[in-house]
Design an enzyme around this catalytic site. Structure first.
Site, PDB file in Angstrom:
ATOM      1  N   CYS A 116     -14.812  -0.433  -3.482  1.00  0.00           N
ATOM      2  CA  CYS A 116     -15.012  -1.846  -3.855  1.00  0.00           C
ATOM      3  C   CYS A 116     -16.310  -2.432  -3.322  1.00  0.00           C
ATOM      4  CB  CYS A 116     -13.827  -2.682  -3.384  1.00  0.00           C
ATOM      5  SG  CYS A 116     -12.286  -2.138  -4.138  1.00  0.00           S
ATOM      6  N   HIS A 282     -16.009  -9.928  -4.447  1.00  0.00           N
ATOM      7  CA  HIS A 282     -15.354  -8.825  -5.139  1.00  0.00           C
ATOM      8  C   HIS A 282     -13.992  -9.328  -5.606  1.00  0.00           C
ATOM      9  CE1 HIS A 282     -13.187  -5.275  -6.021  1.00  0.00           C
ATOM     10  NE2 HIS A 282     -12.488  -5.272  -4.904  1.00  0.00           N
ATOM     11  N   ASN A 312      -8.949  -6.012 -11.102  1.00  0.00           N
ATOM     12  CA  ASN A 312      -9.887  -5.539 -10.086  1.00  0.00           C
ATOM     13  C   ASN A 312     -10.622  -4.326 -10.657  1.00  0.00           C
ATOM     14  OD1 ASN A 312     -11.043  -4.138  -7.917  1.00  0.00           O
ATOM     15  ND2 ASN A 312      -9.414  -4.667  -6.480  1.00  0.00           N
TER      16      ASN A 312
HETATM   17  N1  COA Z   1       5.882  -5.501  -9.825  1.00  0.00           N
HETATM   18  C1  COA Z   1       7.046  -5.838  -9.261  1.00  0.00           C
HETATM   19  N2  COA Z   1       7.352  -5.586  -7.971  1.00  0.00           N
HETATM   20  C2  COA Z   1       6.425  -4.961  -7.240  1.00  0.00           C
HETATM   21  C3  COA Z   1       5.195  -4.571  -7.772  1.00  0.00           C
HETATM   22  C4  COA Z   1       4.939  -4.858  -9.123  1.00  0.00           C
HETATM   23  N3  COA Z   1       3.781  -4.535  -9.721  1.00  0.00           N
HETATM   24  N4  COA Z   1       4.481  -3.965  -6.790  1.00  0.00           N
HETATM   25  C5  COA Z   1       5.241  -3.972  -5.681  1.00  0.00           C
HETATM   26  N5  COA Z   1       6.419  -4.562  -5.959  1.00  0.00           N
HETATM   27  C6  COA Z   1       7.530  -4.787  -5.047  1.00  0.00           C
HETATM   28  C7  COA Z   1       7.579  -3.798  -3.902  1.00  0.00           C
HETATM   29  O1  COA Z   1       8.208  -2.609  -4.301  1.00  0.00           O
HETATM   30  C8  COA Z   1       8.379  -4.556  -2.876  1.00  0.00           C
HETATM   31  O2  COA Z   1       9.732  -4.458  -3.212  1.00  0.00           O
HETATM   32  P1  COA Z   1      10.847  -4.365  -2.051  1.00  0.00           P
HETATM   33  O3  COA Z   1      10.729  -5.645  -1.280  1.00  0.00           O
HETATM   34  O4  COA Z   1      12.108  -4.215  -2.822  1.00  0.00           O
HETATM   35  O5  COA Z   1      10.487  -3.146  -1.247  1.00  0.00           O
HETATM   36  C9  COA Z   1       7.949  -6.011  -3.103  1.00  0.00           C
HETATM   37  O6  COA Z   1       7.384  -6.056  -4.423  1.00  0.00           O
HETATM   38  C10 COA Z   1       6.952  -6.501  -2.087  1.00  0.00           C
HETATM   39  O7  COA Z   1       5.951  -5.494  -1.936  1.00  0.00           O
HETATM   40  P2  COA Z   1       4.660  -5.745  -1.084  1.00  0.00           P
HETATM   41  O8  COA Z   1       3.744  -4.590  -1.230  1.00  0.00           O
HETATM   42  O9  COA Z   1       5.064  -6.172   0.308  1.00  0.00           O
HETATM   43  O10 COA Z   1       4.100  -7.012  -1.862  1.00  0.00           O
HETATM   44  P3  COA Z   1       2.983  -8.009  -1.478  1.00  0.00           P
HETATM   45  O11 COA Z   1       3.530  -9.361  -1.477  1.00  0.00           O
HETATM   46  O12 COA Z   1       2.200  -7.598  -0.303  1.00  0.00           O
HETATM   47  O13 COA Z   1       2.044  -7.898  -2.752  1.00  0.00           O
HETATM   48  C11 COA Z   1       0.023  -6.813  -3.366  1.00  0.00           C
HETATM   49  C12 COA Z   1       1.495  -6.658  -3.102  1.00  0.00           C
HETATM   50  C13 COA Z   1      -0.533  -5.436  -3.687  1.00  0.00           C
HETATM   51  C14 COA Z   1      -0.190  -7.736  -4.546  1.00  0.00           C
HETATM   52  C15 COA Z   1      -0.658  -7.430  -2.124  1.00  0.00           C
HETATM   53  O14 COA Z   1      -0.262  -6.750  -0.967  1.00  0.00           O
HETATM   54  C16 COA Z   1      -2.139  -7.405  -2.205  1.00  0.00           C
HETATM   55  O15 COA Z   1      -2.726  -8.052  -3.052  1.00  0.00           O
HETATM   56  N6  COA Z   1      -2.786  -6.679  -1.295  1.00  0.00           N
HETATM   57  C17 COA Z   1      -4.219  -6.532  -1.347  1.00  0.00           C
HETATM   58  C18 COA Z   1      -4.517  -5.572  -2.432  1.00  0.00           C
HETATM   59  C19 COA Z   1      -5.964  -5.508  -2.767  1.00  0.00           C
HETATM   60  O16 COA Z   1      -6.648  -6.478  -2.778  1.00  0.00           O
HETATM   61  N7  COA Z   1      -6.420  -4.308  -3.049  1.00  0.00           N
HETATM   62  C20 COA Z   1      -7.748  -4.083  -3.425  1.00  0.00           C
HETATM   63  C21 COA Z   1      -8.596  -4.062  -2.230  1.00  0.00           C
HETATM   64  S1  COA Z   1     -10.210  -3.852  -2.700  1.00  0.00           S
END
Ligand code: COA
Length: 355
Positions: A116, A282, A312
């Site tokens: 990224c 980004h 992204n």
């Molecule tokens: N649809 C539905 N549910 C989803 C899902 C999706 N696409 N992806 C994950 N889940 C579920 C998980 O399985 C989890 O379920 P559980 O509670 O039964 O175990 C629940 O949602 C919460 O997961 P979690 O990973 O803790 O969610 P979150 O609130 O942290 O959101 C992201 C996930 C990825 C959106 C968030 O962590 C994020 O944006 N992180 C930064 C990612 C990023 O910017 N990456 C690029 C960096 S350059």
């Protein structure tokens, strides 16, 4: 004083629009979940068998080259940032050279593997080539065809819903104008948590990186095997050849590092957030950008967001967003612009420039 200016900029987004509902038809997810956590409404996917990271990059590069008022043969050096290259090797830099029809061999081409932050690193590197006088026209590209390497089962949903395809490019040239060009760049890295956001297989690690994982993983290496451990049958059969992301971990670090590095470049240039005309972050996640905006107390018109439409696009996201902001008239000649990125590695960085 010799500085580096962005003489031309271009972007390319493939035609196919994939909405959240389209993903819901192949995995357990929902439009509501995706929008609430990431702000993403849709993303673009390149056309399989017709488009690649390199062909998309070539579209963006041709626009940037034309807008710089030069031809592909004038390019002296190519810096290509991507995590989804056409081939494991050679890199996309030389493939882009060929795609653009650049036949002269006096140019150089280099690939940047900084995910990224690839474009921000590329801009900082190109700036050094220009200011040292080594090159006059440096092409810096960020391009990704993520759609070819994502896990479309429910297991991969936390990663897959976020990413999209696209490309952005700039031509860097020297300028003598006092009120134009790249003012400074800051680049950072910390490999402590390299596997928290990583695409590990296939790879030459031979299982060695297991000692850095919370849970050891068995990749199916036979004891008496001498070759063929780069990609094992077990990796393919058990779907171990996809990106992994610890989302909450990435989120927490990103909202800390983005503001830090933005403040760092502003301070270095003797500027402050109030004088910033546009922050182009980004496009990792809309919630991350909103968090950063709040911490820095920036107005809505000081931050460019387009993740809602494109997802992204990793190395391509900063040049695509910058290009869009310029095309929309939101960035004008003389504006103070900050480009900032955070990503896998972890690496993060920022460039401050006068447009
Ligand atoms: N649809 C539905 N549910 C989803 C899902 C999706 N696409 N992806 C994950 N889940 C579920 C998980 O399985 C989890 O379920 P559980 O509670 O039964 O175990 C629940 O949602 C919460 O997961 P979690 O990973 O803790 O969610 P979150 O609130 O942290 O959101 C992201 C996930 C990825 C959106 C968030 O962590 C994020 O944006 N992180 C930064 C990612 C990023 O910017 N990456 C690029 C960096 S350059």
């Amino acid at each position: 004083m010799l500085r580096t200016k962005i003489a031309g900029i271009g972007k390319y987004l493939p035609d196919t629009i994939v909405k959240n509902d389209d993903l819901q038809s192949v995995m357990e997810t929902s439009d509501e979940w995706i929008q609430e956590r990431t702000g993403i409404q849709e993303r673009r996917y390149g056309t399989k068998h017709q488009e690649t990271t390199t062909t998309m990059a070539a579209h963006a590069a041709r626009t940037a080259i034309e807008r710089a008022g030069i031809t592909p043969e004038d390019i002296d050096f190519i810096l290509f940032a991507t995590l989804s290259p056409d081939y494991y090797f050679p890199g996309c830099g030389v493939l882009l050279q060929r795609e653009l029809g650049i036949t002269k061999t006096t140019i150089g081409a280099m690939d940047i593997r900084n995910q990224c932050t690839g474009f921000v690193y590329g801009l900082a590197t190109g700036d050094q080539f220009i200011r040292s006088g080594m090159y006059k026209n440096v092409l810096v590209v960020g391009a990704e065809m993520h759609s070819m390497g994502l896990d479309y089962s429910t297991r991969g949903r936390n990663v897959t819903v976020i990413f999209g395809d696209g490309a952005g490019a700039v031509v860097l040239q020297p300028t003598g104008e006092a009120d134009q060009g790249i003012l400074c760049s800051k680049l950072h890295s910390d490999g402590t948590h390299a596997e928290k956001l990583a695409f590990i297989n296939p790879g030459a690690h031979g299982g060695y990186h297991n000692r850095y994982l919370d849970e050891p993983v068995e990749y199916g290496y036979g004891k008496e095997t001498y070759g063929g451990i780069f990609l094992t049958e077990k990796m393919v059969e058990e779907g171990m050849t996809y990106p992994y992301m610890d989302g909450p971990f990435v989120f927490k670090l990103a909202v800390q590092k983005f503001p830090e590095v933005i403040q760092e470049v502003l301070q270095e240039a003797g500027e402050d957030v109030a004088s910033l005309d546009m922050l182009v972050p980004h496009q990792a996640n809309l919630r991350i950008s909103q968090f950063v905006q709040r911490i820095l107390k920036l107005r809505d018109d000081q931050v460019w967001n387009n993740i809602q439409k494109y997802g992204n696009t990793t190395a391509a996201s900063v040049p695509i967003a910058l290009c869009e902001a310029v095309e929309n008239g939101a960035i004008k000649r003389g504006d103070l612009v900050c480009l900032a990125a955070f990503g896998s590695g972890f690496t993060w960085g920022a460039n401050l420039l006068r447009w």
